[in-house]
Write an enzyme that holds these catalytic residues in place. Sequence first.
Site, PDB file in Angstrom:
ATOM      1  N   GLU A 190      -8.748  -8.396   6.183  1.00  0.00           N
ATOM      2  CA  GLU A 190      -7.993  -9.522   6.202  1.00  0.00           C
ATOM      3  C   GLU A 190      -6.802  -9.508   7.173  1.00  0.00           C
ATOM      4  OE1 GLU A 190      -6.160 -11.288   2.975  1.00  0.00           O
ATOM      5  OE2 GLU A 190      -6.486  -9.470   1.863  1.00  0.00           O
ATOM      6  N   GLU A 191      -6.124 -10.384   7.664  1.00  0.00           N
ATOM      7  CA  GLU A 191      -4.899 -10.261   8.289  1.00  0.00           C
ATOM      8  C   GLU A 191      -4.020 -11.389   7.609  1.00  0.00           C
ATOM      9  OE1 GLU A 191      -4.959 -10.238  12.718  1.00  0.00           O
ATOM     10  OE2 GLU A 191      -2.831  -9.974  12.505  1.00  0.00           O
ATOM     11  N   GLY A 192      -2.672 -10.698   7.231  1.00  0.00           N
ATOM     12  CA  GLY A 192      -1.695 -11.842   6.516  1.00  0.00           C
ATOM     13  C   GLY A 192      -0.665 -11.789   7.179  1.00  0.00           C
ATOM     14  N   VAL A 230      -5.217  -5.502   6.977  1.00  0.00           N
ATOM     15  CA  VAL A 230      -5.771  -4.595   5.916  1.00  0.00           C
ATOM     16  C   VAL A 230      -7.300  -4.175   6.417  1.00  0.00           C
ATOM     17  CG1 VAL A 230      -6.688  -4.370   3.597  1.00  0.00           C
ATOM     18  CG2 VAL A 230      -4.795  -6.037   4.167  1.00  0.00           C
ATOM     19  N   ASP A 274       4.743 -13.038  -7.405  1.00  0.00           N
ATOM     20  CA  ASP A 274       3.639 -13.623  -6.641  1.00  0.00           C
ATOM     21  C   ASP A 274       2.346 -13.704  -7.100  1.00  0.00           C
ATOM     22  OD1 ASP A 274       2.835 -15.195  -4.552  1.00  0.00           O
ATOM     23  OD2 ASP A 274       2.414 -13.624  -2.944  1.00  0.00           O
TER      24      ASP A 274
END
Lengths: 282, 431
Positions: B101-103, B108, B218
Amino acid sequence: MSRALYPLASLEQVEKSPSREDGLPPDLEEDLRAYGCKLIHHAGILLKQKQVAVATAQILFHRFWFVTSLKQFGIGDIGMGALYLASKLEECPLRMRDLINVYDLLLRRASHSNSTGDFKYTPMSYFGNTFYDLKDALVVAEMQILKRLGFDVHVVLPYGTLINYMRLLDLTGREDAVSRAWGYLNDALQTPVYVLYPVPTIVSAAILLATRHLQIPLPSTPPNCWWELFDAEWEDVWAVCGYIMRLYRERSKEDQARVAGMLTKKDVRRWLEEHGHKEGKH
Amino acid sequence: MSDSFESSTPSRKRSRWDHEVDEGDDQLLPTRQVSKRRSKPKTSKLSEYSNTPSPSTKSPVKPSIAAVRPRHSIYAPPRTLYPSLQPARSVYSYERLNQIEEGSYGVVFRARDKQTGDIVALKKLKLDEEKHGFPITALREINALMACRHENVVNIREVVVGDTLTQVFVVMDFIEHDLKTLITLMPAPFLQSEIKTLMLQLLSAVSHCHYHWILHRDLKTSNLLMNNRGTIKVADFGLARRYGDPIGVDGLTQLVVTLWYRAPEILLGATTYSTAIDIWSVGCIFAELLLKEPLFQAKSEMELISMIFKLLGPPTSSSWPDYTTLPLAKSITLPPQQSHGSGLRQRFSYLTNAGLNLLSKMLTYDPEQRITAEEAMQHPYFKESPLPKHPDLFGSFPSAAAGEKRRKPFDSPSAPQRLADYNLITDFDLP
């Protein structure tokens, strides 16, 4: 216990310090590291930084020289990087520009100490090269500390342990003993002991020095030795005392001047070139 | 200690530093430790640094004391247990597999350790536009993960670096699922027994973090990872930070926690908050597991506040004495008082009284009165039937993060399946 332990130098790291491998004599390395810690301490006072951040910076600083040679980085840059990093770790971050200004003053004053005349500081210009050079050095130093310590920057400070031990020994009524031991702990930050021995041993050494100086008797004849309560070994406690007391010995003018002239890696390299063949004979 | 002078040899002193050296020295001094080794094989490694002479060689007067008393308190472990200073390894120790994923914080990747073959998750930190050196958030995350090692916290293996100083990767265990995706994809909500297991694991992780003075800040279902063995791992400590006692002396930001999971005291502008904010998030997660959808799906902070007031009723001077002192309390007009607690009961009509009690204790307005993670783990809800399911009995799911696909969408009604299952079990139980 799942709490991660803080790292200490391994036997190999203690025996072969990278600076010594590069030909720097041990006493000079010791002096340079102590001087770097004094600079951190001065900077902390000028910046009104918390002591927890200053102490953390000094411990990280000492850890760094167990994995890196003074030929590769200067004590000025790494000290600045360590204080910047430690201030973030202790949740009291510093402004880069404040830190750079303070270090510029300290470094210039140190190099002036070898020449005659009054010291006059002229502040750097806001957009000048001095600032950007120091800023680059700061960013690199912080990153190098993190990288070379494997990002394990967990530090445990000794103050809480001292309070507990003093309570246990029923010495909290002796304010002179408490503040003296506290002072030894702070001075010990200039020595590598926080990377060599666990905190209980260092705290025991500070208590030993304080109580001996003030002639406060504590059970010290086998089998009843007070430091055994704190899992400290006599030889280790004694060794830490030695490190601390060495700080207070008289120093010659030459020794002081030698250190003040070696704050950057360039100075160290020049010194090694000048003295290299002499040291090589040993 | 009394004989330490005679028995203290240079090799012994060294043995306190290093295991390998220690082993070697033993061969040089075979007479010293033999009997001790045989009697206490497990602890012999740890006990050898001590200068206390072994009972067999000296001081026959008090052999039993030395053998029985542990040599070190758990707060002062022996020198050899401390890790040495280890520089960061290179990212080339790993082989990149696929992107997970890309945040906003970075990318990642899934990767394989070239030495051990282990599959790991590599999180690349974004460092290019940093004006303040190494980002403090990344430092907090790395430190929190290193300080909070726990069965239900994602395990940080190490931090590795690339060729330049701007390439830093956090290496963590690879976990197949995140709870958010799992909840949205699974055909039926988790069973009560499964929810209890998940909640106990979550509470145990949160209580562990709080014990080590770390606030997560969070917690939400997409930050809870789950493996195929029924174990959840709290992840993404990007907003985590240490807290102190007294709390918040250095000022804490209100820009924390994803909106839907944000506690009312933060919404109302409190600058001092503590572990209770994580518990509110845990309450929201508990509700989400029961409902199979997030509890408060608000678009704005004001909408969230009104949704909370609607579900729980407006705060009163008894349910939240400090409410009026909060910065934003004056700008809010409270809705009229409803009958107490009815909102929760209506929304969770199938939950037992104990379950509802636990949920309401987590979603308590007053942070002082809100249940702690430690207390919540002891709640009667976890002791009533159905009991928490053993993690090994959880089903496994195809992992989206590993690029696996679901074989067939579940579209058939579930009731007949359940019935069939039921028959199967009773058949099986017959003699």
